[in-house]
Enzyme design. Structure first.
Site, PDB file in Angstrom:
ATOM      1  N   THR A 421       0.808  -1.216   0.000  1.00 40.07           N
ATOM      2  CA  THR A 421       0.000   0.000   0.000  1.00 40.07           C
ATOM      3  C   THR A 421       0.846   1.273   0.000  1.00 40.07           C
ATOM      4  O   THR A 421       2.049   1.224   0.206  1.00 40.07           O
ATOM      5  CB  THR A 421      -0.959  -0.002   1.216  1.00 40.07           C
ATOM      6  N   THR A 439      -4.206   1.097  -2.440  1.00 40.69           N
ATOM      7  CA  THR A 439      -3.541  -0.196  -2.330  1.00 40.69           C
ATOM      8  C   THR A 439      -3.933  -1.132  -3.459  1.00 40.69           C
ATOM      9  O   THR A 439      -4.954  -0.909  -4.125  1.00 40.69           O
ATOM     10  CB  THR A 439      -3.944  -0.857  -0.978  1.00 40.69           C
ATOM     11  N   GLU A 441      -3.405  -4.359  -2.179  1.00 41.59           N
ATOM     12  CA  GLU A 441      -3.264  -5.359  -1.111  1.00 41.59           C
ATOM     13  C   GLU A 441      -1.823  -5.826  -0.989  1.00 41.59           C
ATOM     14  O   GLU A 441      -1.000  -5.079  -0.514  1.00 41.59           O
ATOM     15  CB  GLU A 441      -4.241  -6.516  -1.309  1.00 41.59           C
ATOM     16  N   ASP A 463      -8.338 -10.062   2.193  1.00 39.32           N
ATOM     17  CA  ASP A 463      -8.570  -9.350   3.468  1.00 39.32           C
ATOM     18  C   ASP A 463      -9.831  -9.855   4.177  1.00 39.32           C
ATOM     19  O   ASP A 463     -10.085  -9.483   5.316  1.00 39.32           O
ATOM     20  CB  ASP A 463      -8.715  -7.838   3.239  1.00 39.32           C
ATOM     21  N   SER A 482     -10.866  -3.368   5.930  1.00 39.69           N
ATOM     22  CA  SER A 482      -9.537  -2.791   5.714  1.00 39.69           C
ATOM     23  C   SER A 482      -8.992  -2.259   7.028  1.00 39.69           C
ATOM     24  O   SER A 482      -9.714  -2.134   8.017  1.00 39.69           O
ATOM     25  CB  SER A 482      -9.656  -1.650   4.711  1.00 39.69           C
ATOM     26  N   SER A 483      -7.697  -1.941   7.003  1.00 33.39           N
ATOM     27  CA  SER A 483      -7.080  -1.248   8.141  1.00 33.39           C
ATOM     28  C   SER A 483      -6.626   0.152   7.753  1.00 33.39           C
ATOM     29  O   SER A 483      -6.012   0.850   8.562  1.00 33.39           O
ATOM     30  CB  SER A 483      -5.853  -2.018   8.625  1.00 33.39           C
TER      31      SER A 483
HETATM   32  N1  GLU Z   1      -5.296  -4.597   2.293  1.00 35.57           N
HETATM   33  C1  GLU Z   1      -4.845  -3.825   3.404  1.00 35.57           C
HETATM   34  C2  GLU Z   1      -5.981  -3.054   4.038  1.00 35.57           C
HETATM   35  O1  GLU Z   1      -6.905  -2.701   3.377  1.00 35.57           O
HETATM   36  C3  GLU Z   1      -3.837  -2.838   2.984  1.00 35.57           C
HETATM   37  C4  GLU Z   1      -2.650  -3.550   2.546  1.00 35.57           C
HETATM   38  C5  GLU Z   1      -1.451  -3.031   3.159  1.00 35.57           C
HETATM   39  O2  GLU Z   1      -1.397  -1.941   3.681  1.00 35.57           O
HETATM   40  O3  GLU Z   1      -0.491  -3.744   3.061  1.00 35.57           O
HETATM   41  O4  GLU Z   1      -5.916  -2.806   5.189  1.00 35.57           O
END
Ligand code: GLU
Length: 604
Positions: A421, A439, A441, A463, A482-483
């Site tokens: 990301t 991102t 991912e 995710d 997501s984070s």
């Molecule tokens: N897929 C992750 C998310 O949505 C982000 C990927 C990442 O930061 O490596 O939290």
């Protein structure tokens, strides 16, 4: 002594040289501080706008948009489009993201949810191995991430178009123009780019389109060589000329569907590549959602965070709420870090159990952030074991339609959330600010380049949680949790801050680290970004970067265990002050360092 002509000076002759030297020094200083530094620098100070991203070409493109009178939204889209070229393994039109916008004239924060979405054919057993009689899931690496199964309907192109048409001043075509030129003329390959290809060599080598682009002669591009992507330029040109429908309903849509349903696998691939079931209807149906931000307060600062389907804003707000009663600044540093670790653990325990796409799940949001509920969650005096029983926020729900669900028995973190990301920030002369995380991912996404179109498809559906039932289980049309935590904050003295980071679920703890560094530990933004990081996500050990600044011995005595990693996240941020000054800040070294740039005068 000759008095230089043209210098009007009433000073006595013997002071003249001193006077002239002083004037010259002042001029030299003034011009050098106003000039845009050359090369990749992590901190820049200016007067009329700012951009920070991980990449120099991308930040420069954003700055150029601002210089020509564009606003922060225009600059964010142009910067992101450039990152799609120079950082194709972290971001691009094959993925998704969350854009947070502060509109100065309306004094309002808006978030755009451009998260990828599960195709209609997705079911809870999305990743079940069709060959396994016991019905186990496919191995995460490489079979799940490098598959058509993992591809969510991309949201990034529509996010750009939505941001521009609602809040920008440029057309999509104008915002893409610099990135088209960059993709065509090429850029210099740096260590990070070459390393990311090298680390993905086996996966990339499994696909004809990806190896042709990123493994010419079977090898990663050499550091220092020029890299261009004419197919990417052509795809951006299609978007620019035919509009967003070319992506969701036209030729690009067809190419995405073909690629997902029939990945371009080499003869005799090193692993089995499973196709997905995305259709043209899935792309046609995709929508960007304009959502309200998560609003919270911490020590007099007001924070705006990203809401569901990202857990970013809620979990950051919960961790900060758990910390508010501890005066971290006056505590011994190890005790303060201990409390941060334990607050992260508790909040992640709840996050893992309760949070998912709120269009599918009745998330007890008001309960989770309710102050009485927060007070009921005590931070322990010593390190605790991973929390297996989340709190019960349901009785604290104060909204009119409370959650009727029980917590899922799934408080332990999914260890496989990605680590890639990118985050960028922009601010303009009009007072608007953008904080944008995007991102695909995993680093390198699925590893599948859409043949003839030059961009990589995301693997965002990994995710989802595969232990069912779960609020984050795969379902048709659902967005995986997501984070990502793009953040905008207002300080009590009127300063505005915007920041964020990549790093999967460590994004949340990196953002908490930035906040506590800035507010509790009184660091400047560049100091807060470069300071060493740690991350606890309800695991048995806390991830930590090597540093003398953290007293591991003292924390170990409190019962903590650590796992050392080279680096966590790659933040960017900016600060605008009430007197009109801008500071942009990026990493000095993580991910090879970022690029902070500013505008000084619009006539520059
Ligand atoms: N897929 C992750 C998310 O949505 C982000 C990927 C990442 O930061 O490596 O939290």
């Amino acid at each position: 002594m000759n008095i230089p002509r043209g210098v009007a000076c009433n000073a006595p002759r013997n002071y003249l040289w001193l006077w002239c030297c002083t004037v010259c020094l002042v001029l030299v200083f003034a011009f050098s501080s106003l000039a845009q530094p050359v090369g990749k620098v992590p901190v820049a100070n200016g007067l009329a706008g700012a951009v920070a991203s991980v990449d120099e070409d991308a930040s420069r493109i954003g700055i150029e948009v601002l210089r020509q009178g564009g606003n922060a939204v225009d600059a964010a889209v142009a910067t992101a489009a450039a990152l799609g070229v120079t950082e194709p393994f972290s971001a691009g039109i094959g993925g998704g993201g969350f854009m947070m916008i502060y509109l100065h004239d309306q004094d309002r924060v808006i978030t755009l949810d451009g998260r990828e979405e599960a195709p209609a054919a997705v079911t809870a057993d999305l990743f079940r191995d069709p060959e396994d009689p016991a019905g186990e899931n496919l191995p995460f690496f490489p079979n799940r991430i490098s598959s058509g199964l993992a591809v969510g309907v991309p949201g990034t192109p529509l996010n750009w178009q939505t941001a521009l048409s609602r809040y920008g001043t440029l057309s999509l075509s104008a915002a893409l123009a610099p990135a088209i030129e960059l993709a065509e003329s090429g850029f210099t390959v740096d260590e990070t780019f070459a390393q990311q290809v090298a680390r993905n060599q086996e996966r990339f080598g499994a696909f004809t389109s990806t190896s042709q682009l990123y493994l010419p002669d079977g090898l990663p591009p050499a550091v220092g060589s020029q890299f261009s992507n004419p197919d990417m330029a052509e795809t951006y040109r299609l978007l620019a000329n035919q509009g967003i429908n070319s992506f969701y309903r036209g030729d690009i849509a067809q190419a995405i569907v073909d690629t997902v349903q029939s990945p371009p696998v080499v003869n005799d691939p090193p692993f089995t590549v499973h196709p997905g079931a995305m259709t043209l209807g899935d792309l046609d149906r995709y929508e960007v959602r304009v959502r309200p931000p998560v609003v919270s307060d911490y020590r007099g600062y007001r924070f705006y965070g990203m809401g569901l389907p990202s857990s970013g804003g809620i979990t950051v707000a919960q961790i900060l709420a758990l910390l508010e009663s501890s005066d971290l600044a006056s505590l011994d540093r190890s005790e303060a870090l201990h409390r941060i670790i334990e607050a992260e653990r508790l909040a992640f325990c709840d996050r893992n159990a309760y949070l998912g796409d709120s269009e599918y799940v009745d998330v007890p949001l008001t309960g989770l952030l309710n102050s009485s509920y927060i007070s009921s969650r005590q931070l322990p005096a010593r390190a605790s074991e991973p929390c297996t029983t989340p709190g019960n926020p349901l009785p604290y729900q104060t909204d009119p339609s409370p959650s009727l669900t029980q917590a899922a028995d799934v408080a332990i973190a999914n260890p496989q959330e990605g680590l890639s990301t990118t985050h960028l920030v922009t601010a303009d002369q009009f007072g608007n600010v953008v904080s944008y995380t995007l991102t695909i991912e995993s680093t390198g996404g699925t590893g599948i380049v859409v043949p003839g179109y030059g961009f990589i498809l995301n693997n965002e559906l990994t995710d989802f949680d595969t232990t069912v039932p779960h609020p984050n289980a795969p379902e048709p049309g659902k967005r995986p949790r997501s984070s990502m935590a793009p953040t905008i904050a207002f300080a009590p003295d009127g300063r505005m801050l915007a920041f964020g980071s990549p790093g999967g679920s460590t994004i949340i703890t990196t953002v908490v680290g930035l906040v506590t560094n800035l507010i509790d530990f009184d660091m400047s933004l560049p100091e807060a970004i470069s300071a060493p990081r740690l991350s606890q996500r309800n695991g048995s050990s806390t991830t930590i970067e090597p540093s003398d600044a953290i007293d591991i011995t003292a924390l170990t005595q409190l019962g903590h265990q650590f796992r050392m990693v080279d680096e966590i996240g790659a933040a960017t941020g900016l600060e605008t002050s009430t007197d009109g000054a801008f500071q942009a800040a990026a990493e000095p070294s993580r991910r090879g360092g970022g690029a902070a740039m500013v505008v000084n005068f619009m006539s520059e």
